[in-house]
Design a protein around this motif. Sequence first.
Motif, mmCIF file in Angstrom:
data_model
loop_
_atom_site.group_PDB
_atom_site.id
_atom_site.type_symbol
_atom_site.label_atom_id
_atom_site.label_comp_id
_atom_site.label_asym_id
_atom_site.label_seq_id
_atom_site.Cartn_x
_atom_site.Cartn_y
_atom_site.Cartn_z
ATOM 1 N N SER A 64 -12.711 101.183 69.044
ATOM 2 C CA SER A 64 -13.509 100.948 70.238
ATOM 3 C C SER A 64 -14.840 100.331 69.863
ATOM 4 O O SER A 64 -15.423 100.660 68.831
ATOM 5 N N GLY A 65 -15.340 99.448 70.716
ATOM 6 C CA GLY A 65 -16.660 98.870 70.502
ATOM 7 C C GLY A 65 -17.720 99.715 71.171
ATOM 8 O O GLY A 65 -17.474 100.409 72.150
ATOM 9 N N GLY A 66 -18.917 99.648 70.640
ATOM 10 C CA GLY A 66 -20.022 100.409 71.222
ATOM 11 C C GLY A 66 -19.762 101.891 71.207
ATOM 12 O O GLY A 66 -20.076 102.582 72.154
ATOM 13 N N ALA A 67 -19.178 102.390 70.112
ATOM 14 C CA ALA A 67 -18.729 103.772 70.091
ATOM 15 C C ALA A 67 -19.754 104.744 69.558
ATOM 16 O O ALA A 67 -19.419 105.831 69.172
ATOM 17 N N SER A 68 -21.014 104.355 69.536
ATOM 18 C CA SER A 68 -22.047 105.308 69.142
ATOM 19 C C SER A 68 -22.925 105.629 70.330
ATOM 20 O O SER A 68 -23.227 104.759 71.128
ATOM 21 N N PHE A 69 -23.327 106.886 70.430
ATOM 22 C CA PHE A 69 -24.034 107.343 71.612
ATOM 23 C C PHE A 69 -25.339 107.985 71.207
ATOM 24 O O PHE A 69 -25.466 108.533 70.140
ATOM 25 N N LYS A 70 -26.296 107.934 72.114
ATOM 26 C CA LYS A 70 -27.576 108.596 71.898
ATOM 27 C C LYS A 70 -27.686 109.743 72.887
ATOM 28 O O LYS A 70 -28.123 109.559 74.016
ATOM 29 N N PRO A 71 -27.251 110.944 72.494
ATOM 30 C CA PRO A 71 -27.273 112.060 73.438
ATOM 31 C C PRO A 71 -28.698 112.393 73.868
ATOM 32 O O PRO A 71 -29.656 112.191 73.130
ATOM 33 N N ILE A 72 -28.812 112.937 75.085
ATOM 34 C CA ILE A 72 -30.097 113.444 75.557
ATOM 35 C C ILE A 72 -30.070 114.952 75.383
ATOM 36 O O ILE A 72 -29.202 115.629 75.904
ATOM 37 N N ASP A 73 -30.997 115.483 74.628
ATOM 38 C CA ASP A 73 -31.033 116.916 74.374
ATOM 39 C C ASP A 73 -31.894 117.620 75.419
ATOM 40 O O ASP A 73 -32.873 117.060 75.897
ATOM 41 N N ALA A 74 -31.519 118.852 75.716
ATOM 42 C CA ALA A 74 -32.374 119.664 76.575
ATOM 43 C C ALA A 74 -33.591 120.056 75.744
ATOM 44 O O ALA A 74 -33.462 120.746 74.763
ATOM 45 N N GLU A 75 -34.780 119.596 76.132
ATOM 46 C CA GLU A 75 -35.921 119.744 75.247
ATOM 47 C C GLU A 75 -37.049 120.532 75.872
ATOM 48 O O GLU A 75 -37.113 121.725 75.792
ATOM 49 N N SER A 76 -37.920 119.820 76.580
ATOM 50 C CA SER A 76 -39.284 120.294 76.575
ATOM 51 C C SER A 76 -39.744 120.902 77.883
ATOM 52 O O SER A 76 -39.171 120.703 78.939
ATOM 53 N N LEU A 77 -40.827 121.648 77.763
ATOM 54 C CA LEU A 77 -41.562 122.172 78.903
ATOM 55 C C LEU A 77 -42.946 121.545 78.866
ATOM 56 O O LEU A 77 -43.188 120.550 78.200
ATOM 57 N N ILE A 78 -43.888 122.131 79.594
ATOM 58 C CA ILE A 78 -45.255 121.621 79.575
ATOM 59 C C ILE A 78 -45.786 121.667 78.136
ATOM 60 O O ILE A 78 -45.581 122.642 77.423
ATOM 61 N N PRO A 79 -46.478 120.622 77.673
ATOM 62 C CA PRO A 79 -47.020 120.641 76.311
ATOM 63 C C PRO A 79 -47.950 121.832 76.111
ATOM 64 O O PRO A 79 -48.663 122.240 77.023
ATOM 65 N N GLU A 80 -47.943 122.383 74.898
ATOM 66 C CA GLU A 80 -48.836 123.488 74.594
ATOM 67 C C GLU A 80 -50.285 123.037 74.785
ATOM 68 O O GLU A 80 -50.668 121.935 74.415
ATOM 69 N N GLY A 81 -51.080 123.910 75.367
ATOM 70 C CA GLY A 81 -52.480 123.557 75.561
ATOM 71 C C GLY A 81 -52.735 122.794 76.833
ATOM 72 O O GLY A 81 -53.832 122.301 77.044
ATOM 73 N N GLY A 82 -51.725 122.624 77.698
ATOM 74 C CA GLY A 82 -51.928 121.908 78.947
ATOM 75 C C GLY A 82 -52.946 122.628 79.819
ATOM 76 O O GLY A 82 -52.907 123.842 79.969
ATOM 77 N N CYS A 83 -53.885 121.874 80.368
ATOM 78 C CA CYS A 83 -54.973 122.466 81.142
ATOM 79 C C CYS A 83 -54.969 121.944 82.574
ATOM 80 O O CYS A 83 -54.396 120.895 82.865
ATOM 81 N N LEU A 84 -55.625 122.668 83.443
ATOM 82 C CA LEU A 84 -55.773 122.236 84.820
ATOM 83 C C LEU A 84 -56.400 120.854 84.868
ATOM 84 O O LEU A 84 -57.352 120.563 84.138
ATOM 85 N N ASN A 85 -55.836 119.993 85.724
ATOM 86 C CA ASN A 85 -56.284 118.609 85.912
ATOM 87 C C ASN A 85 -55.900 117.674 84.762
ATOM 88 O O ASN A 85 -56.304 116.518 84.757
ATOM 89 N N ASP A 86 -55.128 118.145 83.787
ATOM 90 C CA ASP A 86 -54.537 117.215 82.831
ATOM 91 C C ASP A 86 -53.528 116.332 83.557
ATOM 92 O O ASP A 86 -52.847 116.777 84.479
ATOM 93 N N THR A 87 -53.430 115.071 83.133
ATOM 94 C CA THR A 87 -52.414 114.165 83.679
ATOM 95 C C THR A 87 -51.141 114.316 82.857
ATOM 96 O O THR A 87 -51.152 114.122 81.633
ATOM 97 N N LEU A 88 -50.059 114.696 83.519
ATOM 98 C CA LEU A 88 -48.783 114.887 82.849
ATOM 99 C C LEU A 88 -47.871 113.702 83.140
ATOM 100 O O LEU A 88 -47.769 113.246 84.276
ATOM 101 N N GLY A 89 -47.193 113.216 82.107
ATOM 102 C CA GLY A 89 -46.237 112.127 82.281
ATOM 103 C C GLY A 89 -44.814 112.645 82.261
ATOM 104 O O GLY A 89 -44.409 113.346 81.336
#
Length: 509
Positions: A430-455
Amino acid sequence: MQPAQKLLLLLLPLFAPALAVAQTNEGTEFWFGFMQHRDVGQNQMVAMITSKYATSGQIRIPAYNWQQGFSVGANAVTIVNLPAYAENTASEIAEGRGIQVVTQLPASVYIHQYNSMRSEASVVLPVASLGTDYYVMTYNGYSEGGEVYPSEFLLVGVEDGTEIDVTVSDPTRGGKPAGSTFHVSLDAGETFQVQSQQGSTGDLTGSYAAGNKKFSVFAGCRWTQVPVGCNFRDNLLEQMYPVSTWGRQFVTAPFAHMPFDHFRILAAQDGTAVTVEGPAGNLQYSLDAGQFVEYKRSDATFISATRPVAVAQYLIGSECTGYPVGDPSMVFLNSVEQIRDTVTLYNSPFEAITENYIVVITKTADLPLTTFDGQPLAGANATIESAGPNGDFSYALLRVNTGAHTIISQGCGVIAMAYGYGNVESYAYSGGASFKPIDAESLIPEGGCLNDTLGFDTRLPVPRYSFLWDLGDGTTATEAAFSHVYQQLGTFTVTLYLTDNCLNLHDTL
């Protein structure tokens, strides 16, 4: 002064069928190995390296201090011959026969192993697309003249300190009983081959390997007949896909000129219900983890499963075909969820291949939006047939010359397979037979503060996917990536309603 922006990557879990990411067989680092061939020490082993870019790189076998530089032109192919000691010949012994390819720019790698009317090929997954757990798909071995040509699989380490637990489905040449689990430690470049003890009754399909780090797995047979009882034999070689990349929907297309093809479907979870739909009738199966079903079909089919499965399609022995060329070969099929916009494949001339083919599967509505080597698919001398429920999908069969070929879709995407026939000879992958899985990862970054802009960023492409976010504070968003500021301290549950517009699938996370 504006507060610093913090990036929140909401990396989505893989259990949802809508969430498979577009696949690519391109990368800059690859590790692979060759299993034992029927003709030990006499078979040829080659790496076929192609790229959309003009690039260069190194291929090496670290344990033997062997290395070779190479360059490859844009849309060209470079073939590198590997030394005889690249072939693994032992069972359940760690060896240093792993082969690494590193390139400056993204490339695709294929391998071919052949000798005297016995050959097989496989795509190679880049390291970035490997996983940590695999089920093995192979076939029954074969015995002749007191010699056993077993079912086999090969583990290849890509990182030092890789610890793998292996559970085998059949007795092994090294004395491991069926159902037993044993431990394997591998460093980068080390290999570990496992072979079945019996010949025609030995079959390691359903064996399971899970590690603490990424590794590669290849599987097949040293030399066998497909199906059992059909004369004329060949070696089988195919890279296994990580379980995290398996799919729930597949479209199958018949091999050219064959009276029927053989199939196996393998489950990774208990209670997996599978339906095979086609003009010749429907089939239904119920499978538990590690179980597989085997059947034959001559028509195009649509396979659906309630949980992710792996599907293998087998070319049959030429004694049973009535066609003057061809022989057994095995190919892992790519799922509909893994459809992508561009696939580059390489059709090989080895060993004495005289007929080369490519099959392209796409949504029927996307046929006018698909090109083959720069030409409209419909005008590329292709035979086009409908497939799947209500003719939603179509497959195009093209007879092609050896070399690299590129399929591009301006619609939802394509799935492609390359194969070839010779005198009692074949290969398929098969062609294109490699995949980039998406892992279940993250929560709010450590140290996140009120009024921080989150992406927030799904890393999923538009317009294939559409999004509705409930950010848990009374606000919503419809973008794949965006920024947000929480106005109050607290804990917020973020919900994403996700739609795959190409496959009409929906999920909530």
